[in-house]
Design an enzyme around this catalytic site. Sequence first.
Site, PDB file in Angstrom:
ATOM      1  N   ASP A 126       0.909  -1.387   0.064  1.00 35.20           N
ATOM      2  CA  ASP A 126      -0.193  -0.031   0.031  1.00 35.20           C
ATOM      3  C   ASP A 126       0.856   1.271   0.004  1.00 35.20           C
ATOM      4  OD1 ASP A 126      -2.624   1.545   0.522  1.00 35.20           O
ATOM      5  OD2 ASP A 126      -3.266  -0.287   1.398  1.00 35.20           O
ATOM      6  N   ASP A 177      -3.239   4.603  -2.302  1.00 32.60           N
ATOM      7  CA  ASP A 177      -4.405   4.954  -1.348  1.00 32.60           C
ATOM      8  C   ASP A 177      -4.904   6.350  -2.272  1.00 32.60           C
ATOM      9  OD1 ASP A 177      -5.673   4.728   1.012  1.00 32.60           O
ATOM     10  OD2 ASP A 177      -4.854   6.779   1.477  1.00 32.60           O
ATOM     11  N   GLU A 220      -6.776   3.144  -6.009  1.00 30.44           N
ATOM     12  CA  GLU A 220      -7.895   3.286  -5.212  1.00 30.44           C
ATOM     13  C   GLU A 220      -8.448   4.634  -5.619  1.00 30.44           C
ATOM     14  OE1 GLU A 220      -9.872   3.705  -0.695  1.00 30.44           O
ATOM     15  OE2 GLU A 220      -8.133   4.802  -1.093  1.00 30.44           O
ATOM     16  N   HIS A 269     -11.181  -3.317   3.231  1.00 26.29           N
ATOM     17  CA  HIS A 269     -11.218  -2.996   4.720  1.00 26.29           C
ATOM     18  C   HIS A 269     -12.035  -1.921   5.006  1.00 26.29           C
ATOM     19  CE1 HIS A 269      -8.403  -0.554   2.584  1.00 26.29           C
ATOM     20  NE2 HIS A 269      -8.160   0.143   3.575  1.00 26.29           N
ATOM     21  N   ASP A 270     -12.474  -1.214   3.931  1.00 30.16           N
ATOM     22  CA  ASP A 270     -13.526   0.082   4.129  1.00 30.16           C
ATOM     23  C   ASP A 270     -14.864  -0.089   3.994  1.00 30.16           C
ATOM     24  OD1 ASP A 270     -11.054   1.681   4.510  1.00 30.16           O
ATOM     25  OD2 ASP A 270     -10.801   2.081   2.394  1.00 30.16           O
TER      26      ASP A 270
END
Length: 530
Positions: free
Chosen positions: A100, A202, A265, A326-327
Amino acid sequence: MHENFAWWRFGILYQIYPRSFQDSNGDGVGDLRGVIERLPYLRELGVDALWLSPIFPSPMEDFGYDIADYTGIDPVFGSLNDFDALVVAAHDLGLKIVLDLVPNHTSDRHPWFIESRSSRANAKRDWYIWRDPKGEGGPPNNWLSEFGGSTWEFDADTGQYYYHAFLRSQPDLNWRNHDVRRAMHDVMRFWLRRGVDGFRVDVMWHLIKDDLLRDNPPNPDFISGQQPYQQLIPLYSADRPEVHEIVAEMRRVIDEFDDRVLIGEIYLPLDKLVTYYGRDLAGAHLPFNFALISTPWNARTIAKLVGDYEAALPAGAWPNWVLGNHDRQRIASRVGGDQARIAAMLLLTLRGTPTLYYGDEIGMPQVEIRPDQVRDPWEKNVPGLGVGRDGCRTPMQWDSTLYAGFSTAAPWLPLDRNFGADNVAIERHDTGSMLSLYRALIRLRSERPELALGTYKLVSIAEALLVFEREHQDQRSLVALNFGCVSAEFDAAGLHGQILLSTFMDRQGEAIPKRLALRASEGLVVGLLG
Ligand code: GLC
């Protein structure tokens, strides 16, 4: 078989949330040695690449998305030596490692920010976005933080505000400053030289903001009860035209190395999302396509979504699909048990690189979190609106022992109450389990190149039944998915072939009759002959 295709085209990505995958040192938080221990499981599952959410030194206010040092490893996860060992062990098993990269913002404890806030004259002042108060002393504009409140935080010592799209402890870097760009490119090279196979970047669409910092317009569709961030349309604070130059520069760094991948993302409508492939495809290899996460779960809207996405893709761009991360709420809880099997079959038979979220392969649910167990800062800032992300970040359920084989200590987030029945150890031996279905789908995908690489053609949608075909070099598979809760039939007259897989794991080898019947919530992959 796949020699002409980059690994990230035919491969399957698997997202690990490192805090919750495997704890090796008994502190209730997952770590890198834990991931190493579980590599054989991932090999057995059949995925090709692991993406790790952030593992860098961090105050953990946003659980690693607030980075204080881009080129170290947080002690909670281990050391650089552990990381190197992970890369070697993964590569030995043929697994790629994707990290990430969080270039939009740092932690407020990052030395760059500490310097930047120390005085207006500091050389790093311009590495972040500082502005004078407006008028009588208010914030420079009306922008709102994704995590609630203003995006501007006043620094009394230097008399200016700094900008943060997320927490106030996550100041945004100023990507108009070329020293920032160079520094982040060096961060990328640091990890690429250590052997990582690429990055998931990200909030890629946030990287650069309007140079004039114009006010965002109000959102006419805002309904009270939605999260406050949605009151405005983020016209000037995100997805600015200049972002594409930044992505192209990152891509050039990636291309200094062989066979690496750049993933973004990006939460944007499809027409905007696909612009992140870049001019001449010199942007992200895979702008993450999250559309399945928010699309209403029925045959018609999903068929339309797939068609729209296929049509929007620039020539030569490679598609990808994501069901969870994870969101977002876990797929098993969003669509329910048998439909989660349909979702698995869809994800692994659509054209494009699939990304699996750890635990979805065993059907892990969104775990209920009591108010006193909340860890997510977003939920703490904006309580009661259901934004909390802890429920999709709970420990991986390995077995039926006290802490599910995740740890020898109480985990940092609660385990699902059904972990004793729903776990890897049990599902591995159950030929009808979700895990067995995922393994069978992944195996099928590697055996039938049309499922990974072939063209996509919609065959029919009737009521709740979606049927499509994949074809590669004269080999064809038909995928039929029943999104409904009653049985359905498909007219297969003129087609010959046999069932390769049912989501219920019980019809393999059946020749297809003229009318192919599917049970409620059943999905089939059929291998076609001729
Ligand atoms: C991304 C991450 C999310 C994080 C946010 C701020 O959306 O996926 O977990 O909170 O960025 O860094």
